[in-house]
Write a protein that holds these residues in place. Structure first.
Motif, mmCIF file in Angstrom:
data_model
loop_
_atom_site.group_PDB
_atom_site.id
_atom_site.type_symbol
_atom_site.label_atom_id
_atom_site.label_comp_id
_atom_site.label_asym_id
_atom_site.label_seq_id
_atom_site.Cartn_x
_atom_site.Cartn_y
_atom_site.Cartn_z
ATOM 1 N N CYS A 238 29.592 -35.831 -1.031
ATOM 2 C CA CYS A 238 30.386 -36.891 -1.522
ATOM 3 C C CYS A 238 31.497 -37.329 -0.452
ATOM 4 N N ASN A 239 31.602 -38.558 0.011
ATOM 5 C CA ASN A 239 32.734 -38.751 0.703
ATOM 6 C C ASN A 239 34.175 -38.043 0.298
ATOM 7 N N TYR A 240 34.379 -38.207 -0.912
ATOM 8 C CA TYR A 240 35.640 -37.815 -1.648
ATOM 9 C C TYR A 240 35.832 -36.180 -1.712
ATOM 10 N N TYR A 241 34.503 -35.730 -2.058
ATOM 11 C CA TYR A 241 34.558 -34.185 -2.452
ATOM 12 C C TYR A 241 34.396 -33.457 -0.991
ATOM 13 N N ASP A 242 33.829 -33.744 -0.007
ATOM 14 C CA ASP A 242 33.555 -33.202 1.318
ATOM 15 C C ASP A 242 34.724 -33.275 2.012
ATOM 16 N N GLN A 243 36.095 -33.034 1.711
ATOM 17 C CA GLN A 243 37.214 -32.987 2.369
ATOM 18 C C GLN A 243 37.624 -31.697 1.923
ATOM 19 N N ASN A 244 38.842 -31.276 2.915
ATOM 20 C CA ASN A 244 39.531 -30.309 2.637
ATOM 21 C C ASN A 244 40.243 -30.297 1.567
ATOM 22 N N TYR A 245 41.067 -29.086 1.260
ATOM 23 C CA TYR A 245 41.776 -29.102 -0.198
ATOM 24 C C TYR A 245 42.988 -30.088 0.037
ATOM 25 N N GLU A 246 43.814 -29.992 1.070
ATOM 26 C CA GLU A 246 44.748 -30.959 1.367
ATOM 27 C C GLU A 246 44.726 -32.227 0.943
ATOM 28 N N TRP A 247 43.463 -32.893 1.624
ATOM 29 C CA TRP A 247 43.055 -34.024 1.466
ATOM 30 C C TRP A 247 42.770 -34.417 0.029
ATOM 31 N N ARG A 248 42.055 -33.810 -0.420
ATOM 32 C CA ARG A 248 41.867 -33.796 -2.023
ATOM 33 C C ARG A 248 42.825 -33.970 -2.970
ATOM 34 N N GLN A 249 43.728 -33.126 -2.621
ATOM 35 C CA GLN A 249 45.039 -33.057 -3.421
ATOM 36 C C GLN A 249 45.840 -34.074 -3.085
ATOM 37 N N ALA A 250 46.078 -34.753 -1.883
ATOM 38 C CA ALA A 250 46.825 -35.973 -1.671
ATOM 39 C C ALA A 250 46.180 -37.062 -2.324
ATOM 40 N N ILE A 251 44.898 -37.453 -2.394
ATOM 41 C CA ILE A 251 44.453 -38.347 -3.287
ATOM 42 C C ILE A 251 44.411 -38.101 -4.857
ATOM 43 N N ASP A 252 44.472 -37.045 -5.225
ATOM 44 C CA ASP A 252 44.375 -36.196 -6.242
ATOM 45 C C ASP A 252 42.947 -36.116 -6.444
ATOM 46 N N PHE A 253 42.657 -34.861 -7.165
ATOM 47 C CA PHE A 253 41.259 -34.370 -7.025
ATOM 48 C C PHE A 253 40.464 -35.150 -7.668
ATOM 49 N N CYS A 254 38.904 -35.004 -7.542
ATOM 50 C CA CYS A 254 38.101 -35.657 -8.554
ATOM 51 C C CYS A 254 37.444 -34.697 -9.326
#
Ligand SMILES: Cc1cc2nc3c(=O)[nH]c(=O)nc-3n(C[C@H](O)[C@H](O)[C@H](O)COP(=O)(O)OP(=O)(O)OC[C@H]3O[C@@H](n4cnc5c(N)ncnc54)[C@H](O)[C@@H]3O)c2cc1C
Length: 329
Positions: A123-139
């Motif tokens: 998924c576009n939202y999941y296949d990102q590094n930790y910091e990216w996901r943290q920045a938008i809030d995790f899914c």
């Protein structure tokens, strides 16, 4: 640079030993075959096992047997070995084509069929590094509670994206699973659940040991993949199709769509449309139309989901046209 977290590594030499280690280490342990999916996921902190159990030294998992009654491919057989196998190439061209479409030659030297069959959903939202996901809030798939693709959704919508799966299901493959309770064989289709988080029905401690594919005699098959980059890319739509004809008419068919849901999708209505028919352009067009119905791509991979849904018709028609052509040859 993304680095792997610290973990303990075991390299068992038998299935029994691998299962024993898994039982001792519990849910914090993961099996690894080629590592081309697991290790990048660990670097992105999507999967965080404390213990990794390597499978590459288990000879029983690296055996490939191609016999008249069918294929038996050990779960840790590298994809490139299957690709190069002369008898497999001759008897299962669509399967080999699907494998050739997976990533790149160096990754196929490492990556295995078992790892592909069990590939994590994407998924576009999941296949990102930790910091990216943290920045938008995790899914909800990892560390969060919301599905960013559809915030109202109660379940994760990450997508089944393994190239080998649609064609293996179309060919009637099964999976052999081993655990402390013994061994069981399940139709490959039954291994998947339409949930981006719990996308497998196998128990976490079960080890996939073998993929079995029945004899191809009397069957034609085709694999069609849609992706952005010709060089290498995950599928954003995949079609695996197989047919058995009797007296020129469809006696049995399987059409399986990949990358349109969290599990592979069987296009059952399209299969019913073809039953007893000659594979002519009219039947193909009707079946392709029927196949597009159950395809519900979401806006979480490349390309717009509406276009991908529209392309389902065209890709199914193309796969069925391959089968009609093969039947004439
Ligand atoms: C740049 C890039 C491009 C890629 N492109 C594609 C592509 O186009 N199409 C595609 O389908 N894939 C693609 N992949 C994903 C991956 O390379 C392949 O799916 C590969 O076949 C995975 O196999 P592996 O042995 O490396 O899996 P691993 O990473 O070893 O394992 C994958 C998962 O399966 C589990 N596992 C592995 N073996 C077993 C077993 N025997 N029993 C129980 N659990 C097991 C692991 O715990 C892990 O969760 C790509 C990867 C990269 C990095």
């Amino acid at each position: 640079m993304m680095r792997l977290p610290r973990f303990r590594y075991f390299a068992p030499t038998s299935v029994k030993e691998a299962l024993r280690i898994r039982a001792g280490e519990g849910p914090d342990a993961a099996f690894v075959a080629g590592g081309t999916d697991l290790y990048p996921n660990m670097k992105r902190r999507q999967q965080t096992p404390k213990t990794v159990i390597g499978l590459s030294r288990i000879a029983a998992l690296r055996r490939l047997r191609a016999r008249a009654e069918g294929l038996a491919i050990g779960a840790a057989v590298p994809l490139s070995e299957i690709e190069r196998h002369r008898r497999v190439r001759r008897a299962y061209p669509a399967l080999v084509h699907a494998i050739e479409e997976i990533s790149t030659p160096p990754l196929r030297n490492m990556g295995t069929l078992g790892g592909n069959v069990l590939l994590d959903t994407r998924c576009n939202y999941y296949d990102q590094n930790y910091e990216w996901r943290q920045a938008i809030d995790f899914c909800m798939k990892k560390d969060g509670t919301v599905c960013w693709v559809a915030p109202g959704s109660a379940k994760c919508l990450a997508v089944q994206s393994a190239d080998s799966v649609p064609i293996l299901i179309a060919l009637g493959a099964s999976a052999v699973l081993a655990s402390a309770d013994g061994e069981r064989e399940v139709p490959l289709e039954a291994l998947y659940a339409d949930d981006g988080i719990r996308y497998l029905t196998k128990r976490p401690e079960e080890l996939l040991t073998e993929i079995r594919v029945p004899s191809p005699v009397g069957r034609r098959s085709s694999y069609r993949k849609l992706r952005r980059r010709g060089a290498f890319d995950f599928p954003v739509l995949a079609v695996g199709a197989a047919v058995r004809l009797e007296n020129g008419r469809v006696a049995e068919t399987r059409i399986v769509l990949g990358a349109v849901a969290s599990a592979p999708v069987r296009a059952s209505r399209a299969e019913a449309v073809l039953n007893g028919r000659v594979l002519d352009p009219e039947a193909i067009a009707e079946a392709a139309q029927a196949a597009a119905g159950p395809a519900k791509p979401m806006d979480n991979t490349d390309f717009s989901f509406l276009w991908r849904k529209e392309m389902t018709k065209k890709w199914v028609a193309a796969a069925l046209a391959d089968l009609a052509q093969a039947a004439r040859a």
